[in-house]
Enzyme design. Structure first.
Site, PDB file in Angstrom:
ATOM      1  N   HIS A   1       1.722   5.491  -2.113  1.00  0.00           N
ATOM      2  CA  HIS A   1       0.804   6.338  -2.923  1.00  0.00           C
ATOM      3  C   HIS A   1       2.292   7.277  -3.781  1.00  0.00           C
ATOM      4  CE1 HIS A   1      -3.308   6.505  -1.745  1.00  0.00           C
ATOM      5  NE2 HIS A   1      -2.697   6.040  -0.560  1.00  0.00           N
TER       6      HIS A   1
ATOM      7  N   GLU B   1     -11.392   4.914   6.937  1.00  0.00           N
ATOM      8  CA  GLU B   1     -10.029   5.509   7.275  1.00  0.00           C
ATOM      9  C   GLU B   1     -10.306   6.665   8.232  1.00  0.00           C
ATOM     10  OE1 GLU B   1      -7.039   6.707   4.778  1.00  0.00           O
ATOM     11  OE2 GLU B   1      -5.541   6.986   6.061  1.00  0.00           O
TER      12      GLU B   1
ATOM     13  N   HIS C   1       0.885  -1.308   0.010  1.00  0.00           N
ATOM     14  CA  HIS C   1       0.037   0.010   0.106  1.00  0.00           C
ATOM     15  C   HIS C   1       0.749   1.251  -0.009  1.00  0.00           C
ATOM     16  CE1 HIS C   1      -3.906   2.045   1.160  1.00  0.00           C
ATOM     17  NE2 HIS C   1      -3.058   3.042   1.017  1.00  0.00           N
TER      18      HIS C   1
ATOM     19  N   ASP D   1       2.154   3.098   3.106  1.00  0.00           N
ATOM     20  CA  ASP D   1       1.094   4.126   2.778  1.00  0.00           C
ATOM     21  C   ASP D   1       1.625   5.325   2.059  1.00  0.00           C
ATOM     22  OD1 ASP D   1      -1.414   5.242   2.082  1.00  0.00           O
ATOM     23  OD2 ASP D   1      -1.889   5.613   4.182  1.00  0.00           O
TER      24      ASP D   1
ATOM     25  N   HIS E   1      -9.776   2.221   0.047  1.00  0.00           N
ATOM     26  CA  HIS E   1      -9.359   3.119   1.228  1.00  0.00           C
ATOM     27  C   HIS E   1     -10.757   2.975   1.878  1.00  0.00           C
ATOM     28  CE1 HIS E   1      -5.858   4.211  -0.741  1.00  0.00           C
ATOM     29  NE2 HIS E   1      -5.443   4.888   0.203  1.00  0.00           N
TER      30      HIS E   1
HETATM   31 FE   FE2 Z   1      -3.419   5.103   1.390  1.00  0.00          FE
END
Ligand code: FE2
Length: 430
Positions: free
Chosen positions: A65, A219, A63, A315, A216
């Site tokens: 970005h 969250e 995971h 992340d 997602h």
């Molecule tokens: Fe994320």
């Protein structure tokens, strides 16, 4: 000699065995007790003596970005520490984004990952960026870096699908641009109904393009955010749980126990996996709390007890949601040790299971692990065992991918100057 041949001698596995590993044509051909391998069968630059250091399968980042990586502080730093301010800062940055900017930043981060032993990455790409430059750049990156890493791309509608007149069209368009999975962010939609509709849309798209799903989801610390149940239920009805991931699911932390039990049972029954992201979740969750301040993490232990696969991701690396990071999965595990009360000796095995097999399962990798017949990939750590590796996050002295060395790191070398001479320092605890 084949260019995808390699032999590692004297490697110590997570279970404590010392072995020689022979890789031929990019596949693990033989794993034998140390001393029984045949280095003479390999070129001199195709062998490495691990000297009883830890050897594991390659690490996985499930995971990430990559479109936003290495933008921390540009155009501003996240002062409130909230997810919302992170999204606002990213909205400002992405207005002028270009393919070369993304590729340059993401390449640096991927190289850091490879140096830390990662050969597979799942990245999200923001498809609410109206030119879809994010997808174009990450598809290009996936091709450019295919010699060192396998990348999966998730079409991720960061700002929500139904929050703007053109976001749904962008998500649909991105599905045809070479992505591997469909995402959603139901808790960011304006209403509960739109959140549910976004899950259905993502499931429909994933089914029609025969892709996996990675959402997602929940969250937030809001116990009223209840979309994980919808995803699990939908995955069950459509029989797509094995290809579906609930990323974050942090509201599970704040649900009443009776409701949490229902959601966890649904996840287990539906075969949907969960990914926890300790670096981001540790700084973002609880940011609206007074004291006592919640940790806001998903319920890892209860999920695992119910049989749910829980992967561990980073992340963010240097972006508006998490300002730190060196692209090392062991960093995420180290945070989890403290943050999720996983500091017991028996947790060492659980953390390594999450870093290796669980992450492989989440990514749908077949033939993973140090076994004869699997891909000839491995990582050597400058540490004697899994406990010391978690404790020290040491140099990865060697990373091999499909029989080819793809990274090497010289370990740090510390000395203390005593009156009676120089002492070499080892940080191992044996
Ligand atoms: Fe994320």
């Amino acid at each position: 000699m084949h260019t995808h041949d390699y032999i590692l001698t004297n490697g110590r596995t997570l279970s404590g065995d010392t072995v020689d590993i022979e890789i031929r044509s990019g596949i693990i051909d033989r794993i034998v007790p140390a001393g029984e391998g045949d280095p003479g069968d390999f070129d001199s630059d195709r062998q490495h003596d691990a000297n009883r250091r830890l050897v594991t399968p390659p690490l996985i980042e499930p995971h990430l970005h990559l479109d936003a990586t290495q933008t921390a502080g540009d155009p501003s730093w996240n002062k409130s520490g909230t997810l919302t301010e992170g999204i606002e800062i990213w909205d400002g940055y992405k207005k002028d984004i270009s393919v070369s900017d993304i590729v340059d930043r993401a390449t640096r981060t991927v190289e850091w990952y490879v140096a830390h032993g990662v050969t597979r990455i799942r990245t999200h790409a923001d498809v609410t960026e109206s030119s879809l430059t994010t997808i174009e750049a990450l598809v290009e990156l996936r091709n450019q870096l295919s010699d060192i890493v396998d990348i999966q791309i998730v079409a991720f509608p960061q700002d929500g699908v139904f929050t703007n007149y053109n976001h749904e069209a962008l998500l649909r368009e991105s599905a045809e641009m070479g992505v591997d999975l469909i995402g959603a962010i139901p808790h960011a939609e304006h209403t509960r109904e739109d959140g549910v509709a976004s899950i259905n849309l993502a499931c429909d798209l994933a089914e029609s393009f025969d892709m996996g799903l990675d959402l997602h989801i929940d969250e937030t610390d809001d116990p009223g955010s209840r979309f994980t149940e919808v995803l699990a239920s939908e995955a069950m009805k459509r029989d797509i749980g094995q290809k579906t991931v609930a990323s974050h699911a942090t509201a599970l932390h704040s649900y009443p126990n009776s409701y949490a039990e229902k959601v966890i049972s649904l996840l287990a029954e539906s075969d949907v996996s969960v990914i926890t992201n300790p670096p981001d979740n540790s700084v973002l969750q609880g940011s609206y709390d007074d004291y006592p301040r919640r940790r806001g993490h998903t319920r890892i232990d209860e999920l695992q007890e119910a049989g749910v696969t829980v992967g561990i991701g980073h992340d963010s690396v240097l972006d508006p949601w998490y300002h730190y990071g060196v692209a090392d999965p062991l960093d995420a595990a180290f945070i989890l040790v403290h943050y999720a009360h996983m500091a017991g000796r028996e947790d060492v095995e659980t953390l390594w299971q999450m870093l290796t097999e669980a992450n492989a399962d989440v990514l749908g990798i077949e033939g993973y692990g140090l076994q004869e017949g699997t891909r000839g990939s491995l990582v050597v750590f400058d540490a004697p065992d899994g406990f010391n590796a978690l404790r020290q996050q040491p140099a990865r002295t060697l990373v091999v991918n499909a029989g080819k060395p793809v990274a090497e790191t010289e370990p740090a070398n510390s000395h203390v100057y005593r009156e009676n001479g120089t002492q070499s320092v080892s940080f191992n605890y044996e």
